[in-house]
Design a protein around this motif. Structure first.
Motif, short mmCIF file in Angstrom:
data_model
loop_
_atom_site.label_atom_id
_atom_site.label_comp_id
_atom_site.label_asym_id
_atom_site.label_seq_id
_atom_site.Cartn_x
_atom_site.Cartn_y
_atom_site.Cartn_z
N SER A 189 0.81 -1.22 0.00
CA SER A 189 0.00 0.00 0.00
C SER A 189 0.85 1.27 0.00
O SER A 189 0.45 2.27 -0.59
CB SER A 189 -0.97 0.02 1.20
N PRO A 212 3.84 3.70 -1.11
CA PRO A 212 4.80 3.85 -2.21
C PRO A 212 6.24 3.65 -1.71
O PRO A 212 6.55 3.99 -0.56
CB PRO A 212 4.60 5.30 -2.68
N LEU A 259 -1.24 8.28 1.78
CA LEU A 259 -2.15 8.01 0.65
C LEU A 259 -3.19 9.10 0.46
O LEU A 259 -4.02 9.03 -0.44
CB LEU A 259 -2.86 6.66 0.88
N ASN A 281 -0.30 1.77 -5.95
CA ASN A 281 1.14 2.07 -5.91
C ASN A 281 2.03 0.88 -6.25
O ASN A 281 3.25 0.99 -6.12
CB ASN A 281 1.52 2.61 -4.53
N HIS A 282 1.47 -0.23 -6.61
CA HIS A 282 2.27 -1.42 -6.90
C HIS A 282 1.63 -2.25 -8.00
O HIS A 282 0.41 -2.27 -8.14
CB HIS A 282 2.40 -2.30 -5.64
#
Ligand SMILES: C[S@@+](CC[C@H](N)C(=O)[O-])C[C@H]1O[C@@H](n2cnc3c(N)ncnc32)[C@H](O)[C@@H]1O
Length: 528
Positions: free
Chosen positions: A314, A316, A340, A387-388
């Motif tokens: 979750s 970055p 976030l 973010n992933h």
């Protein structure tokens, strides 16, 4: 923006409206031509207080004049609430025969679909707006659902709503007065059995911090005019748009507010009335919510969607360092919301302080059937999280996916398959967990078998027949119930056409794609 009339009339007016100061108002008033929206704002005195034009419930302060938008939220389903608890190491309640309550259920779309998906469980939906409850009760009757009842009124004054394993409230907590919010926590706690799960979806900070003034702008405008709340919201929205177009600094300096304005335009005035025009609307920090819940013996267990429970998935990469030494979950959640810029949280709490254990997670992963719930999108071998990027490549993923395409299975069953012989259990568990986090597979209520065309004879439940028939005649969301998934399914248009053809309601030629769709719906228990 300084390039747009830096000293001109429009800028002066915008500053007056945004700043709200008396001197700025007076200046704008004296210069204002009569016809524009902004002039109207600064030249008309505010005569109407909110209670005089919006009907609110005396006890709760909630707007009851305007019915809400219809909506279905699959995260409120027991299979997903159990997943959230178990993945975080907490033993979830059962899902065979249970009691479930939705507070602020609106038109009941979620509770109705869940009641049809779990015929052996019992459901109660509570809502303040009588029109919501009448429509939900009518739907329950027409769909022949005998395990659900809807009650009109304030949850706090319900005579005896019962005792529950699950209490959920989506979009209620941050819309009601502070004392009502505490009463909602107390209600959930007092009605939940020990180990039961509460779900609260609410507007969160810091995401709303830059956007909240947009609400102030729209509400102040709406309150300055006579008339119904819908037209008030529409005119408030027009004012906000006019300000943005004329270069109001607020929108320039807060791009999130400009984005939200676009979203509001799409969502329309009904949404604005419910979202913004409640006297007590207030976004909250997680720490405040967690403390209020803990005061009522409700303890945080985790968050949906699932990826938010995993630090590496979750946060970055550039910010991981700030989380390395954060050990407490509550501190982690608070910091994560800043990383976030969280706008909305869907939090799950457990009644009573329970210990967490990795063994609980392992046991749930081993025993739960996992399967594919929908009309599958083209397979890319990847899932993009905010973010992933998750990649599902290699022989272990290939073997798991090809088995699950043949029906929902537990990891225990997968491990017995020859393709996975010799693969350590932990590797299979990790692979399934990643597929779950990426939304490729979902937790099912029971294992399934891929179906052949001959096995499908009819739409399985009166509820699903009702939903399909209504989708053909009314513009309301169609939510099918899947007993196998243990949740509602929002069908694609192609699935609905296939079902209508199956029912003989639409004279559409059947092709291979339609056959495949019907076979999948049969596997999910929509057809029997
Ligand atoms: C923003 S809407 C959300 C509706 C639905 N849960 C959803 O997410 O689509 C809030 C709902 O909570 C209901 N509500 C507000 N205060 C309530 C109270 N004190 N008791 C019961 N229902 C309440 C409102 O009538 C409304 O339907």
């Amino acid at each position: 923006m300084s390039s747009r009339h830096p000293l001109g009339l429009a800028s002066t007016r915008a500053a007056g409206a945004g700043g709200g100061g008396t001197a700025a108002h007076a200046q704008a008033k004296s210069q204002a031509p009569a016809s524009t929206l902004i002039d109207e704002l600064v030249t008309r005195p505010s005569l109407h207080c909110s209670d005089s034009f919006v009907r609110v419930s005396a006890s709760s302060g909630y707007v009851t004049d305007v019915t809400y938008l219809r909506g279905f939220r699959n995260d409120l389903g027991p299979t997903r609430l159990r997943m959230c608890a178990a993945i975080n190491g907490f033993q979830p309640p059962g899902q065979e025969s249970f009691d479930y309550c939705e507070v602020g259920c609106g038109f009941g779309d979620t509770t109705l679909a869940l009641a049809a998906a779990f015929p052996r469980a019992r459901f109660v939906g509570i809502d303040l707006i009588p029109e919501h409850v009448e429509a939900a009760s009518r739907a329950a009757r027409e769909a022949e659902l005998e395990n659900v009842r809807f009650v009109a009124g304030d949850f706090e004054s319900m005579a005896d709503p019962g005792t529950f394993d699950y209490v959920v409230a989506h979009g209620v907590l941050s819309w009601i007065a502070p004392q009502k919010r505490k009463a909602l926590a107390a209600f959930a706690s007092s009605k939940l059995r020990a180990g039961g799960l509460a779900y609260f979806g609410y507007n969160a900070l810091p995401g709303w911090a830059a956007v909240e003034p947009l609400r102030q702008l729209i509400v102040a405008r709406a309150e300055s005019l006579p008339g119904d709340p819908i037209s008030g919201a529409r005119i408030g929205l027009e004012l906000a748009k006019a300000l943005r177009t004329s270069g109001a600094r607020y929108f320039e300096r807060n791009p999130a507010a400009a984005d939200m304005l676009e979203r509001l335009e799409q969502a329309g005035p009904t949404y604005i009335v419910h979202e913004y025009m409640n006297a007590h609307w207030v976004p909250m920090y997680f720490a405040q919510v967690a403390a209020e819940m803990a005061a009522s013996e409700l303890f945080f267990v985790g968050q949906l969607p699932l990826f938010l429970n995993f630090r590496d998935l979750s946060i970055p990469a550039s910010m991981q360092q700030f989380f390395a030494n954060v050990s407490g979950r509550l501190a982690y959640e608070g910091l994560k919301d800043f990383a976030l810029n969280t706008f909305f949280r869907s939090d799950v709490f457990m009644k009573g302080a329970a210990a967490r254990s990795d063994e609980t997670t392992r046991a749930w992963l081993l025993s739960t059937p996992f399967g594919m719930a929908g009309d599958e999108p083209p397979w890319t071998g990847e899932a993009q999280l905010p973010n992933h990027l998750l990649r599902f490549r290699g022989p272990i993923f290939d073997a798991i996916l090809s088995a699950l395409r043949q029906g929902a299975k537990s990891i225990a069953t997968l491990l017995a398959r020859p393709e996975l012989a010799g693969v350590p259990e932990a590797r299979v568990r990790e692979a399934v967990l990643h597929l779950l986090i990426g939304g490729v597979v979902a937790p099912f209520a029971s294992p399934t078998e891929a179906k052949t065309p001959e096995a499908r004879v009819r739409v399985a439940s009166a509820y699903n027949r009702y939903v399909i028939a209504r989708a053909l005649s009314e513009d309301v969301p169609a939510i099918l119930a899947s007993t196998a998934l243990g949740n509602g399914i929002r069908p694609t248009k192609a699935q609905l056409i296939a079902l209508a053809a199956q029912l003989g309601e639409l004279p559409v030629p059947r092709d291979a794609d339609m056959e495949a769709r019907l076979a999948k719906l049969a596997e999910l228990g929509v057809l029997a």
